[in-house]
Scaffold this motif. Structure first.
Motif, short mmCIF file in Angstrom:
data_model
loop_
_atom_site.label_atom_id
_atom_site.label_comp_id
_atom_site.label_asym_id
_atom_site.label_seq_id
_atom_site.Cartn_x
_atom_site.Cartn_y
_atom_site.Cartn_z
N PRO A 144 -38.34 29.55 -19.46
CA PRO A 144 -39.21 28.43 -19.09
C PRO A 144 -40.50 28.49 -19.91
N ASP A 188 -41.05 24.38 -16.94
CA ASP A 188 -41.14 25.23 -15.76
C ASP A 188 -40.50 24.53 -14.56
N LEU A 189 -39.82 25.31 -13.75
CA LEU A 189 -39.22 24.75 -12.53
C LEU A 189 -40.33 24.31 -11.58
N LEU A 193 -31.35 20.84 -16.85
CA LEU A 193 -32.77 21.01 -16.63
C LEU A 193 -33.56 20.38 -17.78
N GLN A 212 -35.57 18.65 -2.32
CA GLN A 212 -35.43 19.82 -3.18
C GLN A 212 -34.30 19.61 -4.18
N ASP A 213 -34.57 19.94 -5.43
CA ASP A 213 -33.61 19.86 -6.54
C ASP A 213 -33.30 18.43 -6.98
N THR A 248 -37.18 23.49 -5.81
CA THR A 248 -35.83 23.87 -6.19
C THR A 248 -35.45 25.16 -5.49
N LEU A 295 -33.61 27.33 -6.99
CA LEU A 295 -33.52 28.32 -8.05
C LEU A 295 -34.77 29.19 -8.04
N TYR A 331 -27.85 15.51 -9.14
CA TYR A 331 -27.92 16.53 -8.09
C TYR A 331 -26.99 16.22 -6.92
N ILE A 338 -33.13 17.50 -10.78
CA ILE A 338 -31.96 17.86 -11.58
C ILE A 338 -31.02 16.66 -11.64
N GLY A 357 -36.37 30.63 -13.86
CA GLY A 357 -35.96 29.76 -14.94
C GLY A 357 -35.49 30.53 -16.16
#
Length: 789
Positions: A149, A183-184, A129, A47-48, A189, A191, A54, A51, A194
């Motif tokens: 986003p 878009d995330l 991002l 996850q993440d 993630t 988060l 990270y 980024i 967005g």
């Protein structure tokens, strides 16, 4: 030599189409299940990772340890913590802050509630991002700017880059689109949104906190803001905390006596697995991993058993080849080649099945797992060696058994397998059914826990309860009570149904020591609405129009052994700022997840309060569609600019336990797959054993044995390893499920009856699987068996 071995292997596979199909299909199911489990687990643990840097970005977490209680971890800090750390310590490259918020976004005729973040201008320096349009470095450097986003930009503007366009948020505020991001990724993630709005905006929550007096180290504002810090390369977070042991004392105001406040750093991609923030996640992920490996083990056992079970068929082939000069090494290579051909064919089918099933698995688990093996070298590097290792491991034992036949014994009619081969096969069948029994028990326990969480653990009446997110407007609630389908209405703060850890208070016990408590503001009628009866005292209001109702845990925390003794105790709470007597004690209840322990709760009972932001509506259950339409019309009649935000409490609870519901269903699917694999293996094994014992069966029948005797003899051979499997499955499964249940603050007891029930079910499955074939063999005429070969 390898070419000749491979050719011989392919010819053998072509001659035995049924066994080849069973072996390849069974192994492909096991490989596919293990591959899907690995992809889902990898997705959760990565996850993440999209980024940049990270691994250098950490979330600041506040750890509160009240006296006599477990540590409470809060994924937020005071608003001053981030700027203070970035200014004070050179180990921190940058710090930024986010405040999650729900806003009404309006554009032309489109009005939607959207999740957003108030964000510092440097948020994209810390959380870079993927950019679609605009310059993220300066996008939030001006007030009233917003970053969207791609999907949100398309929803409101119909295109990807509406830079300079405006949106109206929260009714009257106009913001300008300064940048658009991709878009995330779905479920990749932590988060939640967005949409980022500049915290420099004068009406933003960040701006309000920054302008509070005395908002700095030592402030009582210790939580409420998500703080991210980006450490310089090669800097360990522990080194910063170890070098500054008084950092927490500097940041936080003096906590209540006996309570400790500490600052912790959790790497951003590990937030989901942090036990204090997500207590059941690690055990759930471990169970998925173990289950995937277990099903693969069942498939591998089937594969090995099927290869060795038909060894008598190949005894003459092996003997002739040995007399012709073939060494055992050549034969082992041939049989290993056969196993590798099986495994490669099964792997190709498993990859195809994985590609076909992964979208459905992602949709079911709301996961974002991907399987781009043609692009991802890591997947190729993991899959190819795994296939080779599985092929060698599963093929080694059959190769040694098959190449070990002695030509003289075979050609003189003795084709009996060695005791080692027979014992090894029984051990493998025992291991196979150990896994099957364990999966059956695990699926039952997960189902029981889900049922407990959604029904028994709530302790309140949630049926036909409608929740409306809205300030408590007297005109609206009065007309709401008058609707035909409404039984009752009560206002409360949304902390009644939301686990908001930053909503903290402190209460003094009899010795003057402060304890942690969670305040919830409610109207007096709420308890009747939910069917909550006091166990001591009665709910009433004081001359000031306010009273305190404590739950059982809070009363025990104050030092009272009996609830009745707490009635009349003058409770001084820091959050309410008043000293009032406790008028009533109610049973512990929670509308939150059973993963979280019910903490000390203080219900501030009053008729009106600015903290009321939730309207609880009890429906009669009759003409629900018409009632909901009338409520919607009533909402529009109030002149509210935002659309009504309503949901049934039962639905909210189902959504809250969606992960557990899917986990229960997933284990059910895994158990069914394991049963299918076990049945496939037993069918092939039963056919081979019956074939090998054809002469024996014929002689027994010729000597007077009836069909029942023959059936019992064959079934007994399969029942024995299944019964032995319980000695392995029961203790291991009991330990594993006990550990899984410990991830919940409240859980069912591990029922003893599940273990013999699972054993009986596994035995029944085994006997039913082989009984049909056993009956056919047992009813055959003795003369046909004695003329066999």
């Amino acid at each position: 030599m390898f070419r000749n071995s491979l050719a011989a292997a392919l010819r053998h596979l072509a001659r035995n189409k049924l066994y080849t199909a069973i072996s390849v299909f069974g192994l492909s199911i096991g490989l596919c299940t293990a591959l899907l489990a690995a992809l889902v687990v990898h997705n959760q643990l990565s996850q993440d990772h999209f980024i940049g840097d990270y691994d250098r970005v950490y979330t600041a977490v506040t750890a509160i340890t009240p006296p006599g209680h477990a540590t409470v971890y809060i994924e937020s800090t005071g608003s001053f913590v981030g700027p203070y750390l970035a200014l004070k310590y050179h180990e921190i490259e940058a710090a930024t802050r986010l405040i999650p918020h729900t806003m009404t976004v309006r554009k032309a005729g489109v009005v939607v509630k959207e999740g957003t973040y108030w964000a510092d201008p440097n948020v994209f320096d810390v959380l870079p991002l993927p950019t679609l349009a605009g310059n993220l470095r300066v996008a939030l450097a001006r007030p009233d700017t917003i970053v969207l986003p791609r999907s949100i930009a398309r929803k409101y503007f119909g295109r990807d880059a509406p830079l300079g366009e405006t949106l109206t948020v929260d009714g009257t505020h106009v913001v300008t689109v300064a940048a658009v991001i991709e878009d995330l990724p779905a479920n990749a993630t932590h988060l939640q949104s967005g949409i980022f709005i500049s915290g420099l905006t004068p009406w933003s929550e960040l701006h309000r906190l920054d302008t509070l007096p005395n908002n700095g180290p030592g402030s009582t504002n210790v939580v409420g803001v998500e703080t991210y810090v980006k450490f310089a390369p090669h800097v360990a977070t522990g080194r910063l905390l170890d070098a500054n042991p008084t950092l927490s004392d500097t940041l936080f105001a003096r906590p209540p006596q006996g309570t400790s406040l500490a600052l912790k750093f959790v790497r951003m991609d590990r937030l989901i697995a942090q036990p204090g923030l997500n207590p059941g996640f690690s055990s759930r992920l471990l169970m998925v991993s173990i289950t995937g490996v277990g099903i693969l083990a069942i498939a591998a056992v089937n594969f090995v058993n099927l290869l060795t079970a038909r060894s008598t068929r190949r005894a003459r082939e092996v003997s002739v080849r040995k007399l012709a000069g073939a060494g055992r090494r050549v034969l082992v290579l041939q049989f290993l080649s056969e196993a590798l051909v099986y495994v490669i064919a099964a792997s190709l089918l498993a990859i195809a099945l994985t590609e076909l099933l992964l979208p459905h698995v992602n949709a079911f688990l709301t996961a974002g797992a991907t399987f781009r093996y043609w692009q991802d070298r890591a997947i190729i590097a993991a899959v190819v060696p795994s296939v080779l290792v599985i092929g060698i491991i599963t093929g080694a034992f059959p190769a040694l058994v098959l190449s070990g036949f002695r030509p003289l014994r075979v050609l003189t009619g003795e084709t009996r397998q060695s005791r080692v081969a027979v014992l090894m096969r029984e051990v493998l069948v025992t291991a196979q059914f150990s896994i099957l029994i364990g999966l059956i028990i695990a699926a039952a326990v997960v189902y029981q826990q889900r049922r407990f969480a959604t029904r028994d653990a709530l302790r309140v009446d949630t049926d036909q309860m409608l929740l409306i997110q809205s300030p408590c407007n007297d005109a609206f609630t009065t007309r709401l009570r008058a609707l035909p389908g409404v039984r009752g209405v009560a206002c409360s703060s949304s902390t009644l149904v939301e686990h908001r850890l930053f909503n903290l208070g402190w209460v003094n016990d009899k010795a003057g020591i402060e304890h942690l408590i969670y305040p919830i503001v409610v109207q007096q009628t709420l308890f009747d609405l939910y069917g909550i009866k006091p166990i001591a005292g009665h709910v009433s209001t004081s001359s000031e129009g306010t009273s305190y109702v404590f739950n059982e845990t809070a009363v025990r925390q104050l030092g009272f052994t009996r609830a009745a003794d707490a009635i009349g105790y003058a409770a001084s709470t820091r959050d309410a700022g008043k000293t009032l007597p406790i008028s009533s004690v109610i049973p512990d209840f929670s509308l939150d997840s059973v993963e979280h322990k019910i903490e000390a709760q203080e219900f501030v009972v009053t008729a009106k309060d600015p903290g009321f932001d939730l309207v609880n509506v009890k429906l009669t259950g009759r003409q629900i569609p018409e009632t909901l339409t009338a409520i919607d019309d009533l909402w529009k009649g109030t002149g509210a600019k935002d659309p009504i935000n309503r949901t049934f409490l039962d639905l909210r609870i189902q959504v809250m336990y969606l992960a557990m519901l899917r986990e229960a269903q997933l284990f059910g699917v895994f158990a069914v797959v394991a049963v299918i694999l076990a049945c496939l293996g037993l069918l092939g094994l039963a056919a081979s054993i019956a074939e090998r014992r054809t002469h024996e069966i014929g002689i027994r029948k010729a000597l007077g044995a009836d069909t029942g005797n023959i059936i019992r003899m064959l079934l007994k051979q399969f029942a024995k390893p299944v019964l032995w499997a319980n000695l392995i499955a029961w203790p291991l499964t009991a330990y594993g499920m006990h550990r899984w249940l410990q991830g919940f603050a409240y859980h069912v007891d591990l029922a003893v009856w599940l273990f013999p029930a699972a054993a009986a079910l596994a035995l029944l499955i085994a006997l039913l699987t082989v009984s049909a074939h056993s009956i056919l063999v047992a009813r055959a005429k003795p003369v046909a068996a004695l003329h066999y070969e």
